[in-house]
Design a protein around this motif. Sequence first.
Motif, PDB file in Angstrom:
ATOM      1  N   ALA A 115      53.886  38.183  44.205  1.00 17.49           N
ATOM      2  CA  ALA A 115      53.882  39.474  43.520  1.00 17.49           C
ATOM      3  C   ALA A 115      52.645  39.680  42.659  1.00 17.49           C
ATOM      4  N   ARG A 116      52.059  38.587  42.165  1.00 20.55           N
ATOM      5  CA  ARG A 116      50.958  38.737  41.208  1.00 20.55           C
ATOM      6  C   ARG A 116      49.603  38.295  41.749  1.00 20.55           C
ATOM      7  N   GLY A 117      49.546  38.139  43.062  1.00 17.86           N
ATOM      8  CA  GLY A 117      48.256  37.917  43.702  1.00 17.86           C
ATOM      9  C   GLY A 117      47.771  36.485  43.727  1.00 17.86           C
ATOM     10  N   ALA A 118      48.562  35.551  43.214  1.00 14.62           N
ATOM     11  CA  ALA A 118      48.109  34.158  43.201  1.00 14.62           C
ATOM     12  C   ALA A 118      48.110  33.559  44.598  1.00 14.62           C
ATOM     13  N   ALA A 119      49.008  34.042  45.466  1.00 12.44           N
ATOM     14  CA  ALA A 119      49.112  33.476  46.814  1.00 12.44           C
ATOM     15  C   ALA A 119      47.838  33.681  47.618  1.00 12.44           C
ATOM     16  N   ASP A 120      47.028  34.676  47.246  1.00 11.29           N
ATOM     17  CA  ASP A 120      45.781  34.926  47.966  1.00 11.29           C
ATOM     18  C   ASP A 120      44.696  33.914  47.622  1.00 11.29           C
TER      19      ASP A 120
ATOM     20  N   GLN B  16      44.817  29.772  39.730  1.00  8.75           N
ATOM     21  CA  GLN B  16      45.949  29.535  38.830  1.00  8.75           C
ATOM     22  C   GLN B  16      47.180  30.270  39.330  1.00  8.75           C
ATOM     23  N   LEU B  17      48.322  29.613  39.249  1.00  9.52           N
ATOM     24  CA  LEU B  17      49.574  30.192  39.745  1.00  9.52           C
ATOM     25  C   LEU B  17      50.144  31.238  38.789  1.00  9.52           C
TER      26      LEU B  17
ATOM     27  N   ARG C   3      50.966  40.639  35.035  1.00 11.72           N
ATOM     28  CA  ARG C   3      51.252  41.633  36.070  1.00 11.72           C
ATOM     29  C   ARG C   3      49.973  42.160  36.725  1.00 11.72           C
ATOM     30  N   ASN C   4      48.885  42.202  35.953  1.00 16.44           N
ATOM     31  CA  ASN C   4      47.622  42.718  36.506  1.00 16.44           C
ATOM     32  C   ASN C   4      46.876  41.682  37.340  1.00 16.44           C
ATOM     33  N   GLY C   5      47.450  40.502  37.486  1.00 12.76           N
ATOM     34  CA  GLY C   5      46.844  39.465  38.311  1.00 12.76           C
ATOM     35  C   GLY C   5      45.955  38.497  37.567  1.00 12.76           C
ATOM     36  N   ASN C   6      45.694  38.749  36.291  1.00  4.89           N
ATOM     37  CA  ASN C   6      44.857  37.831  35.509  1.00  4.89           C
ATOM     38  C   ASN C   6      45.640  36.571  35.145  1.00  4.89           C
ATOM     39  N   PRO C   7      45.001  35.407  35.218  1.00  6.87           N
ATOM     40  CA  PRO C   7      45.695  34.162  34.842  1.00  6.87           C
ATOM     41  C   PRO C   7      46.080  34.164  33.365  1.00  6.87           C
TER      42      PRO C   7
END
Length: 350
Positions: free
Chosen positions: A241-246, A251-252, A256-260
Amino acid sequence: MTTNLTPAAPGTAADRELMAAARMMLQRMGVDPADLMTDPADRPPVPTFDAYIPEVEKAVSPGTAKTYGSYWNRIRAKWGPRTLLEPTATEIKQFEEEIKANAVPRRNSRGGRGTAENFIAALRCIYRHAENDGLIKPDENPARRTAKPRRQGSNRHALSTDQMSEINFYAGTTGDDPELDTLLLRLHTESACRTGGALALRPRDLNEDQCLIYLREKDGTARWQPVSRSLMTALLDHSEARGAADDPDGQLLRYRNGNPITHRRYDHLWVRLGRYLPWITTLNVSAHWIRHTTLTWVERNFGFAIAHAYAGHFDEADNKNATMTYVKAAVHDVATALSALTGEPHPLAS
């Protein structure tokens, strides 16, 4: 009339004062009396702090450099042009008191004792490398003659079931991202990980099949730690949901905005919880208290050996204790304790 021209016998007060003055002068010059008996060319020049600290920074781990970096900067600012042999033990002690007095007050502050302890440790690191490089001798090391502040006993202890329930309730019902905060609390409760270990998690550190997370914590330690199936699902969902999988190596844990996230997320969390639960502010409760809570429960119910493994401890004393060789807990023992803690079956549990 006769005059006594016999020189004063060795060991008189005058001789002792002369010898003390000579030693002080040699120390100020960075000269060992033994060096006067050898060719000066045989000894490498003693570097200045400005010249040597950057070399030490290259030789230590990134974690050590980050921990000691601010202290090394202050040492360079104060003693940069001086050689390693110039500061005396008294000057080091004076510097320590200066740093202690100017320590920034924090929630868990103890009057600057921790800051002073870290300063001495940072200084000893410099001198230890200088000894290993043959730049100074052990008896020339002023940091060896400076006592490290005695560490006070920790006031942390296990939290009660009611206290943990209150923490989770307000974390999940207040703030701008309760989903993130409850995930953090659950991660620390199940794995007993340190804050650094949580922040270092990467998507590639999630082993979905065996419900394991790879924790990399202080002093370069690393281990596979069991977690429940439901927590693993929550971590994978968070990653997607937060873009870490890409970014499998990124960082896991993210906003919400995708920042670690950083340590500041924890700071804000505990300050906020303290507004609803004043005892949190009074006791200076932090995420590390949850580690104490989980490990205490594991020790009470499964014994010391499993709690030791659950914590990821790798003590030097373990190598000297023959019994620990025979009773050392394995990952399936930790998984069994976790299964009892969470009430969920685990694929590795006995």
